[in-house]
Every structure is written in C-alpha cells, then in structure tokens.
Design a protein around this motif. Structure first.
Motif, PDB file in Angstrom:
ATOM      1  N   HIS A 157      -6.928  -8.960 -19.575  1.00  0.00           N
ATOM      2  CA  HIS A 157      -8.118  -9.799 -19.739  1.00  0.00           C
ATOM      3  C   HIS A 157      -7.726 -11.249 -20.020  1.00  0.00           C
ATOM      4  O   HIS A 157      -8.331 -12.190 -19.477  1.00  0.00           O
ATOM      5  CB  HIS A 157      -8.981  -9.253 -20.871  1.00  0.00           C
ATOM      6  CG  HIS A 157     -10.204 -10.065 -21.141  1.00  0.00           C
ATOM      7  ND1 HIS A 157     -11.266 -10.104 -20.272  1.00  0.00           N
ATOM      8  CD2 HIS A 157     -10.520 -10.884 -22.171  1.00  0.00           C
ATOM      9  CE1 HIS A 157     -12.196 -10.913 -20.758  1.00  0.00           C
ATOM     10  NE2 HIS A 157     -11.768 -11.386 -21.904  1.00  0.00           N
ATOM     11  N   GLN A 160      -6.599 -12.821 -16.790  1.00  0.00           N
ATOM     12  CA  GLN A 160      -7.748 -13.123 -15.926  1.00  0.00           C
ATOM     13  C   GLN A 160      -8.422 -14.421 -16.345  1.00  0.00           C
ATOM     14  O   GLN A 160      -8.736 -15.275 -15.509  1.00  0.00           O
ATOM     15  CB  GLN A 160      -8.759 -11.966 -15.988  1.00  0.00           C
ATOM     16  CG  GLN A 160      -8.295 -10.698 -15.307  1.00  0.00           C
ATOM     17  CD  GLN A 160      -9.189  -9.519 -15.633  1.00  0.00           C
ATOM     18  OE1 GLN A 160     -10.189  -9.652 -16.344  1.00  0.00           O
ATOM     19  NE2 GLN A 160      -8.826  -8.349 -15.129  1.00  0.00           N
ATOM     20  N   GLN A 251     -16.417 -14.018 -20.661  1.00  0.00           N
ATOM     21  CA  GLN A 251     -15.688 -12.773 -20.455  1.00  0.00           C
ATOM     22  C   GLN A 251     -15.398 -12.505 -18.984  1.00  0.00           C
ATOM     23  O   GLN A 251     -14.781 -11.500 -18.638  1.00  0.00           O
ATOM     24  CB  GLN A 251     -16.484 -11.603 -21.038  1.00  0.00           C
ATOM     25  CG  GLN A 251     -16.586 -11.630 -22.558  1.00  0.00           C
ATOM     26  CD  GLN A 251     -15.232 -11.506 -23.227  1.00  0.00           C
ATOM     27  OE1 GLN A 251     -14.419 -10.678 -22.839  1.00  0.00           O
ATOM     28  NE2 GLN A 251     -14.968 -12.336 -24.216  1.00  0.00           N
TER      29      GLN A 251
END
Length: 321
Positions: A157, A160, A251
């Motif tokens: 994450h 990313q 996110q």
C-alpha cells in the motif's frame, strides 16, 4: 502563415529492480493511473512496440508507457540494456526514464518465504545466495536509474501511494464516483460502498398528482424538499461525504459507489441522487448518476401504507381504515 503543431512526446518508464522488490505492484498501480503497462519486456523490442496502436484503437503518444523487466527477462545483460536505453533516449520524440526498485536482502528473503515461492536465481540453493547474485547483476542498472525507491520498509500500500504521488499526471486525482438511486422493494444494488435510506422522507407516491411523475420533475423535488427533516438530513450526508471522499482518495480507492434508496426508487431517491450529483460536480468531482428503477412501474403494495395512514386490528388481522 500556418503554425506547425508540436508533436507529442511519448513518455516511457522502464521499471526494473530486484526480484521481490515490488515491480508487479508498481506496474499495476501505473495501469490504474492510465498507463499502458507491459511486464517482462525485452527492451530491444521497444521500437516496434511503439508502432503498435494503443488499446484505444490508434497510436496515442499521450498515453504513457511502462515497461517492466528484471534479471528474468530473456537475454538480460545490464550493460547491454543500458546501451539500448541510451539509444532510445536519443529519439527526440521519446522521454525515457528508468525506475529501479531496491530492497534489503533480508526483507526479500522474508517476502519469498511468506509467499512460499523460490527466488528465481536460487532454485536449488538458499534464497540469500540468489539475492546476492542478482544484486551484483543489477547494480549497473541501479547506478544508471534516474529514480531509485527502496521498498525495504514499505508495504504494498505504501508503494502504491508513492507511485501515485510520483507519476499521477491528473490535476485532480479523485476516485471514480457512481451515484445510484434505487428502490429497496427491488433489492439493494450490488457492490455499493455507502447506502443512504431515504424512506424517512414523506413519500410523493401517495399524492395522486405526483405519483405518475419522478424525482426528475420539479413538482416532486419541491414536495420532497418541503419535508421538515430534509435540509438537516442532506447537510449531515454532505458533511459525511466531505469527510470520507478525501480519505478514499488518499487510500487510492479507484471506485466509490454511493446509493440513495427509497421504497420504489422513482421519487425521493432520484431527486436526492440528482442533488448530490450536482453538489459533487461543484466540489470538483465527476460523478456518474444512475437511476436504476426510474422506469419501474409504481405499485401501491410495494410502497407500504400512505403517510399518516392508520391501521386497525380485526379478527382476520390488520387492515387499513
């Protein structure tokens, strides 16, 4: 005098690095950002690849291209690859960059152990031996690369998010928002993230003049907005979305599906969905508004008792007055 248009420059990002350092994650993230991504690609074929039309059906240099390769790529030799990259960079119509993904050997070993996969250069020996050998092979590319990202302490994450910040060319990178109006009597839509039940608002279905109309009609909108709970409820929903949507963006959530439901899906939910679509556009988003049950037939039995209707019990059960 006609001014010649300046040809667009094709952006090419060469993504390489140590096996297990995150190349697949990077390529998938770039693909989500609108890049064309090809993994395990022989750099010598980059020229012919540029002559192939993009997925839109035509060659479009405005679509950036990400090419992934590592020590497993056929014919891999770091020095030879660097020479091929230099040749590409001589082309004035290309903007060629190299991204190298590095990672500590102990972390790569842990990742391979967790996935129960063998390191590609250590099929019959300890993983650390293969990691050390690959690091030596890849070192010239690491020194050559314009950008080096060490993923040792990064989750997938985290990586990313880093890629989105570095390579997202969008001015306002928002999640793709879909707003759906629907009727609970016909089921909740599939894959909805946020559902708002509007059945607390008074129901235009029970007004004989409004029943044939929908939430797209001004008369229905005025009726719904006249409900004494309407303004405060809408304000609180706006406050919630104002708080949540930036968090979804941060996110990297690609899609956000918001649904507004009433009983039949023709009046209250349609009006409110339209209002929130308008509001989100004013806030800089580009929502798609879908009315699932707008053309569904109005059925009294689905709508329940009219507002204010009372029931009384008889020996046979409950019935309306």
């Amino acid at each position: 005098m006609t001014r010649k248009s300046t040809p667009k420059v094709q952006t090419i990002l060469l993504v390489t690095g140590l096996s297990g350092a995150g190349k697949t994650t990077v390529l998938k993230t770039l693909e989500d950002l609108g890049w064309e991504a090809v993994d395990n690609f022989p750099i010598r074929l980059a020229g012919p690849l540029l002559d192939i039309p993009a997925s839109g059906g035509r060659s479009d240099p405005s679509i950036p291209l990400a090419l992934g390769f590592d020590s497993r790529t056929r014919g891999f030799k770091a020095d030879k690859l660097i020479r091929q990259i230099k040749q590409l960079q001589k082309n004035p119509d290309l903007n060629v960059m190299t991204l190298f993904l590095d990672c500590a050997g102990t972390e790569i070993e842990r990742r391979y152990s967790e996935t129960r996969r063998r390191h590609p250069m250590a099929q019959d020996r300890p993983a650390m031996d293969g990691i050390a050998q690959e690091r030596m092979m890849m070192e010239p590319l690491r020194r050559w690369a314009e950008t080096v990202i060490d993923t040792s302490k990064m989750s997938a994450h985290d990586l990313q998010n880093d890629i989105r910040v570095r390579f997202n060319s969008e001015v306002t990178p928002h999640s793709i928002i879909t707003i759906t109006s629907f009727g609970f009597s016909r089921g909740v839509p599939h894959n909805v993230d946020l559902v708002f039940d509007l059945r607390f608002l008074r129901n235009p279905h029970w007004d004989n003049q409004l029943r044939p109309l929908t939430g797209l009609d001004a008369a229905v909108s005025e009726y719904v907005e006249a409900d004494p709970t309407y303004d405060e409820a809408m304000r609180k929903i706006r406050d919630l979305l104002s708080y949540l949507l930036p968090l979804y963006d941060a996110q990297g959530k690609a899609y956000v599906n918001i649904a507004f439901g009433c009983t039949g899906g023709r009046h209250r939910s349609v009006h409110v969905a339209e209002q929130f679509g308008k509001w989100l556009r004013e806030e800089g988003f580009s929502p798609t508004v879908v009315h699932r049950n707008l053309t569904s037939r109005a059925i009294d039995a689905l709508e329940g008792p009219a507002n204010g209707a009372k029931t009384k019990k008889t020996k046979r059960g409950s019935e309306r007055k």
